[in-house]
Design an enzyme around this catalytic site. Structure first.
Site, PDB file in Angstrom:
ATOM      1  N   ARG A 124       0.814  -1.232   0.000  1.00  0.00           N
ATOM      2  CA  ARG A 124       0.000   0.000   0.000  1.00  0.00           C
ATOM      3  C   ARG A 124       0.841   1.273   0.000  1.00  0.00           C
ATOM      4  O   ARG A 124       0.399   2.324   0.456  1.00  0.00           O
ATOM      5  CB  ARG A 124      -0.980   0.030   1.180  1.00  0.00           C
ATOM      6  CG  ARG A 124      -1.947  -1.131   1.204  1.00  0.00           C
ATOM      7  CD  ARG A 124      -3.182  -0.807   2.016  1.00  0.00           C
ATOM      8  NE  ARG A 124      -4.099  -1.933   1.978  1.00  0.00           N
ATOM      9  CZ  ARG A 124      -4.141  -2.880   2.913  1.00  0.00           C
ATOM     10  NH1 ARG A 124      -3.327  -2.824   3.935  1.00  0.00           N
ATOM     11  NH2 ARG A 124      -5.007  -3.869   2.815  1.00  0.00           N
ATOM     12  N   LYS A 146       3.881  11.254 -10.879  1.00  0.00           N
ATOM     13  CA  LYS A 146       2.976  10.520 -11.773  1.00  0.00           C
ATOM     14  C   LYS A 146       3.631   9.184 -12.104  1.00  0.00           C
ATOM     15  O   LYS A 146       4.760   9.144 -12.595  1.00  0.00           O
ATOM     16  CB  LYS A 146       2.725  11.301 -13.065  1.00  0.00           C
ATOM     17  CG  LYS A 146       1.702  12.401 -12.926  1.00  0.00           C
ATOM     18  CD  LYS A 146       1.329  12.958 -14.297  1.00  0.00           C
ATOM     19  CE  LYS A 146       0.331  14.094 -14.163  1.00  0.00           C
ATOM     20  NZ  LYS A 146       0.055  14.732 -15.467  1.00  0.00           N
ATOM     21  N   GLU A 188      11.297  19.256 -23.863  1.00  0.00           N
ATOM     22  CA  GLU A 188      10.594  19.448 -22.584  1.00  0.00           C
ATOM     23  C   GLU A 188      11.200  20.619 -21.806  1.00  0.00           C
ATOM     24  O   GLU A 188      10.511  21.289 -21.039  1.00  0.00           O
ATOM     25  CB  GLU A 188      10.651  18.171 -21.729  1.00  0.00           C
ATOM     26  CG  GLU A 188      10.020  16.948 -22.390  1.00  0.00           C
ATOM     27  CD  GLU A 188       8.491  16.916 -22.304  1.00  0.00           C
ATOM     28  OE1 GLU A 188       7.897  17.777 -21.651  1.00  0.00           O
ATOM     29  OE2 GLU A 188       7.902  16.004 -22.932  1.00  0.00           O
ATOM     30  N   LYS A 230       9.160  22.740 -12.677  1.00  0.00           N
ATOM     31  CA  LYS A 230       8.233  21.628 -12.442  1.00  0.00           C
ATOM     32  C   LYS A 230       7.927  21.494 -10.954  1.00  0.00           C
ATOM     33  O   LYS A 230       6.772  21.276 -10.561  1.00  0.00           O
ATOM     34  CB  LYS A 230       8.788  20.325 -13.000  1.00  0.00           C
ATOM     35  CG  LYS A 230       7.859  19.155 -12.706  1.00  0.00           C
ATOM     36  CD  LYS A 230       7.621  18.237 -13.834  1.00  0.00           C
ATOM     37  CE  LYS A 230       6.490  17.273 -13.487  1.00  0.00           C
ATOM     38  NZ  LYS A 230       6.403  16.143 -14.370  1.00  0.00           N
ATOM     39  N   GLU A 240      -3.082  17.802 -10.307  1.00  0.00           N
ATOM     40  CA  GLU A 240      -3.536  18.329 -11.592  1.00  0.00           C
ATOM     41  C   GLU A 240      -5.016  18.698 -11.588  1.00  0.00           C
ATOM     42  O   GLU A 240      -5.793  18.265 -12.440  1.00  0.00           O
ATOM     43  CB  GLU A 240      -3.225  17.334 -12.727  1.00  0.00           C
ATOM     44  CG  GLU A 240      -3.256  18.010 -14.099  1.00  0.00           C
ATOM     45  CD  GLU A 240      -2.733  17.123 -15.214  1.00  0.00           C
ATOM     46  OE1 GLU A 240      -1.667  16.518 -15.048  1.00  0.00           O
ATOM     47  OE2 GLU A 240      -3.392  17.062 -16.252  1.00  0.00           O
ATOM     48  N   ARG A 244      -1.268  22.446 -13.036  1.00  0.00           N
ATOM     49  CA  ARG A 244      -0.359  21.399 -13.523  1.00  0.00           C
ATOM     50  C   ARG A 244      -0.668  21.017 -14.969  1.00  0.00           C
ATOM     51  O   ARG A 244       0.212  20.570 -15.704  1.00  0.00           O
ATOM     52  CB  ARG A 244      -0.419  20.167 -12.605  1.00  0.00           C
ATOM     53  CG  ARG A 244       0.595  19.094 -13.003  1.00  0.00           C
ATOM     54  CD  ARG A 244       0.812  18.063 -11.913  1.00  0.00           C
ATOM     55  NE  ARG A 244       1.776  17.069 -12.361  1.00  0.00           N
ATOM     56  CZ  ARG A 244       2.339  16.159 -11.590  1.00  0.00           C
ATOM     57  NH1 ARG A 244       2.032  16.097 -10.305  1.00  0.00           N
ATOM     58  NH2 ARG A 244       3.215  15.301 -12.085  1.00  0.00           N
ATOM     59  N   ASN A 248       1.059  20.193 -19.931  1.00  0.00           N
ATOM     60  CA  ASN A 248       0.657  19.458 -21.133  1.00  0.00           C
ATOM     61  C   ASN A 248       0.715  20.332 -22.383  1.00  0.00           C
ATOM     62  O   ASN A 248       0.169  19.959 -23.425  1.00  0.00           O
ATOM     63  CB  ASN A 248      -0.762  18.894 -20.952  1.00  0.00           C
ATOM     64  CG  ASN A 248      -0.808  17.855 -19.850  1.00  0.00           C
ATOM     65  OD1 ASN A 248       0.141  17.096 -19.671  1.00  0.00           O
ATOM     66  ND2 ASN A 248      -1.892  17.831 -19.096  1.00  0.00           N
ATOM     67  N   HIS A 251       0.837  18.880 -25.913  1.00  0.00           N
ATOM     68  CA  HIS A 251       0.545  17.447 -25.832  1.00  0.00           C
ATOM     69  C   HIS A 251      -0.684  17.020 -26.625  1.00  0.00           C
ATOM     70  O   HIS A 251      -0.697  15.925 -27.180  1.00  0.00           O
ATOM     71  CB  HIS A 251       0.398  17.006 -24.371  1.00  0.00           C
ATOM     72  CG  HIS A 251       1.716  16.828 -23.678  1.00  0.00           C
ATOM     73  ND1 HIS A 251       2.612  17.857 -23.497  1.00  0.00           N
ATOM     74  CD2 HIS A 251       2.313  15.737 -23.134  1.00  0.00           C
ATOM     75  CE1 HIS A 251       3.687  17.406 -22.876  1.00  0.00           C
ATOM     76  NE2 HIS A 251       3.532  16.128 -22.640  1.00  0.00           N
ATOM     77  N   HIS A 255       0.191  14.372 -29.198  1.00  0.00           N
ATOM     78  CA  HIS A 255      -0.305  12.993 -29.065  1.00  0.00           C
ATOM     79  C   HIS A 255      -1.002  12.519 -30.335  1.00  0.00           C
ATOM     80  O   HIS A 255      -0.946  11.338 -30.681  1.00  0.00           O
ATOM     81  CB  HIS A 255      -1.273  12.878 -27.877  1.00  0.00           C
ATOM     82  CG  HIS A 255      -0.572  12.740 -26.559  1.00  0.00           C
ATOM     83  ND1 HIS A 255      -1.208  12.945 -25.355  1.00  0.00           N
ATOM     84  CD2 HIS A 255       0.700  12.423 -26.256  1.00  0.00           C
ATOM     85  CE1 HIS A 255      -0.349  12.763 -24.367  1.00  0.00           C
ATOM     86  NE2 HIS A 255       0.818  12.450 -24.889  1.00  0.00           N
ATOM     87  N   HIS A 269       8.406  10.967 -28.243  1.00  0.00           N
ATOM     88  CA  HIS A 269       7.442  11.779 -27.508  1.00  0.00           C
ATOM     89  C   HIS A 269       7.877  13.252 -27.438  1.00  0.00           C
ATOM     90  O   HIS A 269       7.083  14.160 -27.684  1.00  0.00           O
ATOM     91  CB  HIS A 269       7.251  11.202 -26.095  1.00  0.00           C
ATOM     92  CG  HIS A 269       6.374  12.050 -25.228  1.00  0.00           C
ATOM     93  ND1 HIS A 269       5.022  12.212 -25.464  1.00  0.00           N
ATOM     94  CD2 HIS A 269       6.656  12.830 -24.154  1.00  0.00           C
ATOM     95  CE1 HIS A 269       4.511  13.034 -24.569  1.00  0.00           C
ATOM     96  NE2 HIS A 269       5.471  13.423 -23.760  1.00  0.00           N
TER      97      HIS A 269
END
Ligand code: GLY
Length: 373
Positions: A124, A146, A188, A230, A240, A244, A248, A251, A255, A269
């Site tokens: 956990r 993340k 990035e 960041k 987010e 946050r 993106n 993105h 994507h 990416h």
């Protein structure tokens, strides 16, 4: 350690430090030992690093009297799956890794995401340390908690927020990366300037070539600035629910091109994000949200950094507008059926747009070279 940079991710009792500099991996035990509850840890490493960086890490841990065992994960995105996760969790339990022990992720984004997710669910929630070895992981995926694996329905759809306890970014490990991967990570870095720091963007226009050439001081400064950006956003919006999402930038557009090129080596990416940023700024200019001159600066810097700045530089350059729109509406950032874009008022000044008109978007894509199909 005077040449090192330190950034703190301010998350109260879950706060952690990012150490950035040359030789950090060879001295990793100096940073890791104070974080441990007992002198034992488990390493999860990219199998490609078994003969290079892993022995360096093992040597520093041995020197400090820290017991360790290693689990190797095959390189590549395909390892972010349930099978690999189960193998890893079973191995960690067999090693008797307890909740207060640390699991170290040594590798790029795939290793960090998989290991972080294993740490999130093992007993956990077990502590973990990120030692990112790709530029993209150093400036983005290793920070902020993340973690995820992929599913048949898409990338990163099964995961958890689980913050690491320490991040170590060694500038020396970047020296062995292929130039194309450095470029993808650099995109990035540009993102942090474009989304919230016009002065940093200006610094990159001046110094980007040195960063891409792996000049140690320039790279350490660029990575540190990115980690600071960041860390600040994550500290303000860990889950987010707002700001946050600005991370993106590029993105939703990017994507769509990744999906249509099959998530393979045609388009990395970071390259997709680079071209996505060009489109986000150009589209913002078309909507009248952003000065054209700022959009032109983004495009010029992406091109000068040898990243894709136009559609014809991607794959065979042929993309149907309808297929791009379809891919954008499938994106996981769609909310209540509405496409969500990060658009710009100007360089360093971005916002979340939920009001994008599909006809205008289609006209924009056609103007950028998409085919009328
Ligand atoms: N890579 C985007 C985020 O961490 O939120």
């Amino acid at each position: 350690m005077s040449d090192q940079h330190k950034v703190t991710v301010e998350l109260g009792e879950r706060a952690y430090e990012i150490h950035i500099g040359s030789g950090v991996l060879a001295r990793a035990a100096d940073y890791i030992a104070p974080v441990l509850a007992r002198p034992k840890l488990a390493i999860v490493a990219d199998a490609n690093l078994a003969e290079t960086h892993l022995p360096v890490l093992q040597a520093t841990l041995d020197g400090a009297g820290l017991a360790h065992d290693s689990f190797l994960v095959p390189a590549g995105e395909a390892s972010k799956n349930f099978h690999q996760l189960a193998e890893l969790c079973d191995w960690l339990l067999a090693q008797k890794i307890e909740r207060n022990d640390c699991i170290v992720a040594l590798g790029g984004g795939v290793i960090g995401d998989l290991t972080g997710f294993a740490a999130a669910i093992l007993r956990r929630g077990t502590r973990f340390i990120q030692i990112p070895t790709s530029l993209l992981a150093q400036v983005d995926s290793s920070i902020g908690g993340k973690t995820a694996i992929n599913s048949k329905s898409g990338k990163n759809l099964i995961g958890a927020f689980h913050q690491p306890n320490l991040v170590l970014a060694d500038m020396d490990v970047l020296k062995t990366l292929p130039p194309r991967e450095i470029g993808a990570g650099y995109a990035e870095i540009v993102k942090y300037g474009a989304l919230g720091d016009a002065a940093f963007f200006g610094w990159l226009e001046e110094n980007g070539a040195d960063v891409l050439a792996l000049d140690a001081a320039a790279m350490a400064q660029a990575v540190t600035k990115s980690c600071q950006a960041k860390a600040a956003i994550v500290a303000r919006d860990e889950r987010e629910t707002g700001e946050r999402a600005l991370l993106n930038l590029g993105h939703t557009f990017g994507h769509a091109f990744e999906a249509l090129t099959g998530y393979d080596n045609t388009l990395l990416h970071g390259e997709a994000v680079a071209y996505g940023m060009v489109l986000a700024f150009e589209f913002s200019a078309m909507r009248g949200d952003c000065p054209s001159a700022d959009a032109a600066r983004v495009k010029a810097h992406i091109a000068a950094s040898h990243l894709p700045a136009s559609m014809r530089e991607i794959g065979n350059g042929k993309f149907a507008a309808s297929a791009l729109l379809e891919a954008m509406t499938q994106d996981k950032k769609v909310q209540n059926g509405t496409m969500r874009f990060i658009l710009a008022h100007g360089l360093g000044d971005t916002f979340i747009a939920d009001d994008v008109d599909e006809d205008m978007l289609r006209a924009f894509l056609l103007a950028q070279g998409a085919q009328d199909a």
